[in-house]
Design a protein around this motif. Structure first.
Motif, mmCIF file in Angstrom:
data_model
loop_
_atom_site.group_PDB
_atom_site.id
_atom_site.type_symbol
_atom_site.label_atom_id
_atom_site.label_comp_id
_atom_site.label_asym_id
_atom_site.label_seq_id
_atom_site.Cartn_x
_atom_site.Cartn_y
_atom_site.Cartn_z
ATOM 1 N N THR A 299 0.821 -1.204 0.000
ATOM 2 C CA THR A 299 0.000 0.000 0.000
ATOM 3 C C THR A 299 0.856 1.255 0.000
ATOM 4 O O THR A 299 0.492 2.276 -0.592
ATOM 5 N N ALA A 300 2.018 1.176 0.645
ATOM 6 C CA ALA A 300 2.901 2.342 0.735
ATOM 7 C C ALA A 300 3.525 2.729 -0.592
ATOM 8 O O ALA A 300 4.111 3.807 -0.714
ATOM 9 N N SER A 301 3.408 1.875 -1.611
ATOM 10 C CA SER A 301 4.039 2.156 -2.903
ATOM 11 C C SER A 301 3.206 3.072 -3.783
ATOM 12 O O SER A 301 3.594 3.350 -4.914
ATOM 13 N N GLY A 302 2.073 3.538 -3.292
ATOM 14 C CA GLY A 302 1.261 4.459 -4.075
ATOM 15 C C GLY A 302 -0.169 4.020 -4.267
ATOM 16 O O GLY A 302 -0.859 4.523 -5.157
ATOM 17 N N LYS A 303 -0.633 3.088 -3.439
ATOM 18 C CA LYS A 303 -2.025 2.663 -3.522
ATOM 19 C C LYS A 303 -2.932 3.763 -2.961
ATOM 20 O O LYS A 303 -2.486 4.703 -2.318
ATOM 21 N N THR A 304 -4.215 3.597 -3.187
ATOM 22 C CA THR A 304 -5.176 4.636 -2.827
ATOM 23 C C THR A 304 -5.081 5.119 -1.384
ATOM 24 O O THR A 304 -4.974 6.332 -1.146
ATOM 25 N N PRO A 305 -5.115 4.240 -0.367
ATOM 26 C CA PRO A 305 -5.071 4.744 1.010
ATOM 27 C C PRO A 305 -3.844 5.601 1.296
ATOM 28 O O PRO A 305 -3.915 6.601 2.024
ATOM 29 N N MET A 306 -2.698 5.225 0.706
ATOM 30 C CA MET A 306 -1.480 5.983 0.927
ATOM 31 C C MET A 306 -1.582 7.374 0.315
ATOM 32 O O MET A 306 -1.249 8.378 0.950
ATOM 33 N N GLY A 307 -2.049 7.451 -0.920
ATOM 34 C CA GLY A 307 -2.175 8.741 -1.578
ATOM 35 C C GLY A 307 -3.166 9.652 -0.880
ATOM 36 O O GLY A 307 -2.927 10.859 -0.728
ATOM 37 N N VAL A 308 -4.295 9.095 -0.452
ATOM 38 C CA VAL A 308 -5.300 9.879 0.265
ATOM 39 C C VAL A 308 -4.725 10.394 1.579
ATOM 40 O O VAL A 308 -4.896 11.570 1.937
ATOM 41 N N ALA A 309 -4.023 9.533 2.302
ATOM 42 C CA ALA A 309 -3.443 9.932 3.586
ATOM 43 C C ALA A 309 -2.390 11.014 3.418
ATOM 44 O O ALA A 309 -2.293 11.943 4.239
ATOM 45 N N GLU A 310 -1.590 10.913 2.365
ATOM 46 C CA GLU A 310 -0.571 11.939 2.118
ATOM 47 C C GLU A 310 -1.221 13.290 1.855
ATOM 48 O O GLU A 310 -0.743 14.331 2.334
ATOM 49 N N ALA A 311 -2.319 13.285 1.097
ATOM 50 C CA ALA A 311 -3.025 14.539 0.825
ATOM 51 C C ALA A 311 -3.633 15.113 2.097
ATOM 52 O O ALA A 311 -3.598 16.334 2.330
ATOM 53 N N ALA A 312 -4.181 14.242 2.943
ATOM 54 C CA ALA A 312 -4.784 14.701 4.197
ATOM 55 C C ALA A 312 -3.731 15.221 5.175
ATOM 56 O O ALA A 312 -3.945 16.213 5.884
ATOM 57 N N LYS A 313 -2.584 14.562 5.193
ATOM 58 C CA LYS A 313 -1.514 14.955 6.117
ATOM 59 C C LYS A 313 -1.039 16.370 5.841
ATOM 60 O O LYS A 313 -0.684 17.120 6.760
#
Length: 386
Positions: A299-313
């Motif tokens: 997931t950390a390689s660019g899957k949806t939850p990671m990308g969403v979390a990065e935007a929220a962070k």
């Protein structure tokens, strides 16, 4: 309280929008007056087209194309709200899901149908393209796609070679005299998080060939054929695909785009976040909830939850993740803005039952997670719940 709900699809179970609606139901069970913003997303794979169509009030165009096994299949592409941007999911025309498990063989599967989708969209006036290249059944270096767009791939007798990764070794000439001239005036954004080169131990054949039906012997044949293809492409274009990052995406179609198209490669989730204006939707939010079917170290390689979390962070908003199943290595996600990961499975059950009950399970888990979140806020703020 404002909560942004931005899940991916739970493959084989619910679409991204269906997942978002189920999560919203659980939230409303706790906070009926909460402001909920639903932004279904995807990471460049299945669901990318639907996500972008929904976000831009676009439309879907159905087309009959050549499937991966050379037989006609119904595929589709999306036209975004601007009327000129086309979204194509390669899996719609050349996907692994179109090939029965006992017929999977990347020696014969072709990307020709993906090229036909591009050609039809060009005919309809599209000049900006987003290509989601996940889920392919192919390992032909994008040769079929090129043939559909006018590139002639000729053998020693001057005849066009047949489809499939098993035929690349027969090519001696790449003839672009009938190549579609409209491509030079278009722009292609390739949505993928794959950085694999075309050949080598980390290349298309070795890494992705087995999941497409390749035996160890077939992998070696495909590797040799792609090496031959890369040499031809280099001689034709002076572009060396052999070790180029991303050239191995979708059985080498990434390399075809890099060599013959005005193309740029970008993480799928970043493209979707941009077009859905997810960052704008997050403004003023207290919490973000995302999710997908499987959460693990990948997931950390660019899957949806990671990308969403990065935007929220970036906006200081916590992100909670709901998943059908949780694999190993999820601890790394907590370094990137994800506060917690929860499985929606609440009791022993079969996979079939979990798939069938996914909306119910998502609603139940989102309710429980929100209740826990609110209780923690009360506790940490020192407020007497009585």
């Amino acid at each position: 309280m404002k909560i942004v709900i931005a899940p991916d699809s739970f493959k084989g179970s619910v679409t991204a929008m269906e997942a978002a609606v189920a999560i919203e139901q659980g939230i409303k069970n706790v906070l009926p007056d909460a402001e909920t913003v639903l932004v279904p997303v995807a990471d460049g794979g299945e669901g990318t087209m639907d996500s972008l169509i929904a976000a831009t009030a676009g439309k879907k165009v159905e087309v009959l194309v050549t499937g991966p096994l050379h037989k006609p299949v119904k595929a589709a592409y999306g036209v975004l709200g601007d009327g000129s941007t086309c979204v194509i999911e390669m899996a719609s025309a050349s996907g692994l899901g179109l090939v029965p498990p006992d017929q999977r063989n990347p020696l014969i599967t072709t990307t020709y149908g993906t090229g036909e989708l591009i050609k039809k969209a060009l005919d309809d006036g599209c000049r900006h393209f987003i290509l989601a290249v996940g889920g392919s059944a192919t390992n032909d270096g994008g040769s079929g796609m090129l043939q559909a767009l006018g590139m002639k791939l000729l053998d020693s007798s001057g005849k066009s070679v047949a489809f499939g990764g098993g035929q690349l070794q027969q090519i001696v000439t790449i003839d672009d005299s009938e190549w579609d001239a409209r491509i030079a005036d278009a722009a292609f954004l390739i949505a993928t998080d794959v950085q694999n080169p075309l050949i080598g131990p980390d290349g298309a054949s070795h890494v992705f060939g087995p999941q497409k039906g390749a035996t160890p012997e077939i992998v070696e044949q495909l590797e040799s054929n792609l090496h031959h293809w890369a040499n031809l492409v280099q001689a034709k274009t002076r572009i060396r695909l052999h070790e180029m990052p991303g050239a191995g995406a979708a059985g080498g179609i990434g390399g075809a785009f890099q060599a013959f198209f005005p193309a740029e490669m970008k993480r799928g989730i970043d493209i979707v976040i941009e077009y859905t204006r997810l960052a704008d939707a997050m403004e003023g939010a207290d919490l973000v909830i995302t999710g997908e079917g499987q959460i693990d170290f990948q997931t950390a390689s660019g899957k949806t939850p990671m990308g969403v979390a990065e935007a929220a962070k970036k906006q200081g908003i916590p992100t909670f993740v709901l998943a059908g199943s949780i694999g190993r290595g999820v601890d790394v996600l907590y370094q990137h803005g994800i506060e917690c990961v929860h499985s929606i499975i609440n009791a022993p059950m079969t996979l079939e039952e979990a798939i069938r009950r996914a909306p119910e399970l998502l609603a139940e888990k989102s309710e429980q997670v929100l209740r826990t979140y609110l209780a923690k806020k009360v506790y940490t703020n020192g407020v007497d719940k009585k």
